[in-house]
Design an enzyme around this catalytic site. Structure first.
Site, PDB file in Angstrom:
ATOM      1  N   ARG A 241       0.853  -1.188   0.000  1.00  0.00           N
ATOM      2  CA  ARG A 241       0.000   0.000   0.000  1.00  0.00           C
ATOM      3  C   ARG A 241       0.889   1.239   0.000  1.00  0.00           C
ATOM      4  O   ARG A 241       1.877   1.311   0.742  1.00  0.00           O
ATOM      5  CB  ARG A 241      -0.896   0.033   1.243  1.00  0.00           C
ATOM      6  CG  ARG A 241      -2.095  -0.895   1.168  1.00  0.00           C
ATOM      7  CD  ARG A 241      -3.095  -0.479   0.081  1.00  0.00           C
ATOM      8  NE  ARG A 241      -4.225  -1.374  -0.010  1.00  0.00           N
ATOM      9  CZ  ARG A 241      -4.299  -2.428  -0.832  1.00  0.00           C
ATOM     10  NH1 ARG A 241      -3.302  -2.718  -1.642  1.00  0.00           N
ATOM     11  NH2 ARG A 241      -5.390  -3.166  -0.874  1.00  0.00           N
ATOM     12  N   GLU A 270      -3.983   7.296  -5.617  1.00  0.00           N
ATOM     13  CA  GLU A 270      -4.074   6.602  -6.909  1.00  0.00           C
ATOM     14  C   GLU A 270      -5.302   7.105  -7.648  1.00  0.00           C
ATOM     15  O   GLU A 270      -6.366   7.195  -7.025  1.00  0.00           O
ATOM     16  CB  GLU A 270      -4.155   5.088  -6.676  1.00  0.00           C
ATOM     17  CG  GLU A 270      -2.871   4.567  -6.033  1.00  0.00           C
ATOM     18  CD  GLU A 270      -2.866   3.056  -5.783  1.00  0.00           C
ATOM     19  OE1 GLU A 270      -3.776   2.359  -6.264  1.00  0.00           O
ATOM     20  OE2 GLU A 270      -1.946   2.586  -5.104  1.00  0.00           O
ATOM     21  N   HIS A 289      -0.671  -0.083 -10.161  1.00  0.00           N
ATOM     22  CA  HIS A 289      -1.329  -1.035  -9.246  1.00  0.00           C
ATOM     23  C   HIS A 289      -1.777  -2.311  -9.983  1.00  0.00           C
ATOM     24  O   HIS A 289      -2.972  -2.578 -10.128  1.00  0.00           O
ATOM     25  CB  HIS A 289      -2.523  -0.377  -8.524  1.00  0.00           C
ATOM     26  CG  HIS A 289      -2.814  -1.027  -7.202  1.00  0.00           C
ATOM     27  ND1 HIS A 289      -3.293  -0.348  -6.102  1.00  0.00           N
ATOM     28  CD2 HIS A 289      -2.685  -2.322  -6.802  1.00  0.00           C
ATOM     29  CE1 HIS A 289      -3.453  -1.189  -5.094  1.00  0.00           C
ATOM     30  NE2 HIS A 289      -3.095  -2.398  -5.503  1.00  0.00           N
TER      31      HIS A 289
HETATM   32  C1  GLV Z   1      -4.665  -5.354  -4.142  1.00  0.00           C
HETATM   33  O1  GLV Z   1      -3.937  -4.468  -3.840  1.00  0.00           O
HETATM   34  C2  GLV Z   1      -5.569  -6.002  -3.243  1.00  0.00           C
HETATM   35  O2  GLV Z   1      -5.593  -5.688  -2.042  1.00  0.00           O
HETATM   36  O3  GLV Z   1      -6.325  -6.875  -3.714  1.00  0.00           O
END
Ligand code: GLV
Length: 323
Positions: A241, A270, A289
């Protein structure tokens, strides 16, 4: 299940999610690639029995407290659930579920993609060839990187994903040290890992990879003081994160050469703003991501997120509850 619950899905969901859900529920799905606004989320939450939400959806206390009594379930299409106010959901007796572990191998793969991208100039090399800058064939000192095998990998957070990263690292003959809230003795002997305190991990690692959840203890766990303790030849990898790292301090450390580089898949905000100084750094590889982004894994996550809804209303079968 006689009553067919109404489920709102905030962005288009991979198959078999929609097919499974439509057998048991009325689905209302936002098919657009654009996330819904906070206002729309507040309105939707009042009209449905369950929400299937994505990481970018902020389900905060305003959404939860204005939802009335109909909303019973929030099914996260993700392993992380820091975008949902868990305390507010629990107070309102709304069950929150997630899709744990099924994305761990895929995210561990992407962690290694970043490790190699930063240490072996994969992205710079690709740009160089495609932009016709490669003039002299094999060149003795072109894009010299740094070895991965034989180096020290420091893993912060030895949970599902951290463990899979450790296992891969052993295949690359890395020396793996880790720091975790609790020691994982069985994994230490199984994979030949060594537990160290946080400061030793910062000082000794050639690569540091972050695999902790975001919570009040891990928020800005890596800021300037921690970056200063790292080797100036070391790389920081973050697929967990964004808010675990103080991004402003990371940019400063990258620009001053306090560390050699960073491979990031997650950010404090983000999408990353166009003004972010991270975009101007020459020693960071930035991904949007993509940790769990494979066809296979996203489809398994969609199935699990849908089954969490179905099993909740049928009151049978497993439910991956987080509250
Ligand atoms: C991705 O970052 C998730 O938490 O699934």
């Amino acid at each position: 299940m006689l009553y067919k619950p109404v489920v709102y899905v905030t962005r288009s969901l991979q198959e078999p999610g929609p097919t499974l859900l439509s057998k048991y529920c009325h689905i209302n799905m936002n098919d657009s690639v654009i996330p819904i606004s906070k206002r729309q989320m507040v309105e939707k939450a009042k009209e449905v029995d369950a929400i299937v939400c994505m990481l970018g959806d902020k389900i905060d206390s305003e959404v939860i407290y204005s939802a009335g009594n109909r909303l019973k379930l929030i099914s996260c299409y993700s392993a992380g659930y820091d975008h949902v106010d868990l305390e507010a959901a629990t107070n309102k007796e709304i069950v929150v579920t997630n899709t744990p572990d099924i994305l761990s191998e895929t995210t561990a793969d992407l962690t290694f993609a970043l490790i190699f991208a930063v240490s072996r100039n994969v992205v710079k090399g690709d740009y160089y060839v495609k932009n016709a800058k490669w003039k002299f064939g094999w060149t003795p000192d072109l894009f010299l990187g740094t070895d991965v095998y034989g180096k020290v990998l420091g893993i912060i957070g030895l949970g599902n994903i951290g463990t899979k990263v450790a296992r891969r690292a052993k295949g690359f003959e890395m020396d793996v040290i880790y720091h975790n809230r609790t020691r994982r003795y069985e994994l230490e002997s199984k994979f030949g890992l060594r537990y160290v305190d946080f400061h030793e991990l910062l000082r000794r690692s050639d690569f540091i990879s972050i695999h902790v959840d975001l919570n009040k203890d891990t928020y800005h766990m890596i800021s300037f003081d921690e970056l200063k303790k790292m080797k100036n030849t070391a790389f920081l990898i973050n697929t967990a994160r964004g808010k675990v790292v103080k991004e402003k301090d990371l940019v400063r450390a990258l620009n001053k050469g306090l560390i050699a580089g960073a491979g990031l898949d997650v950010y404090e905000e983000e999408p990353v703003s166009r003004e972010s100084p991270l975009l101007k750094t020459s020693n960071a590889v930035l991904l949007p991501h993509l940790g769990s982004a494979t066809q296979e894994t996203r489809s398994r996550m969609a199935e699990m997120a849908a089954m969490n809804v179905i099993n909740f209303f049928r009151q049978i079968g497993p439910l991956h509850r987080v509250n």
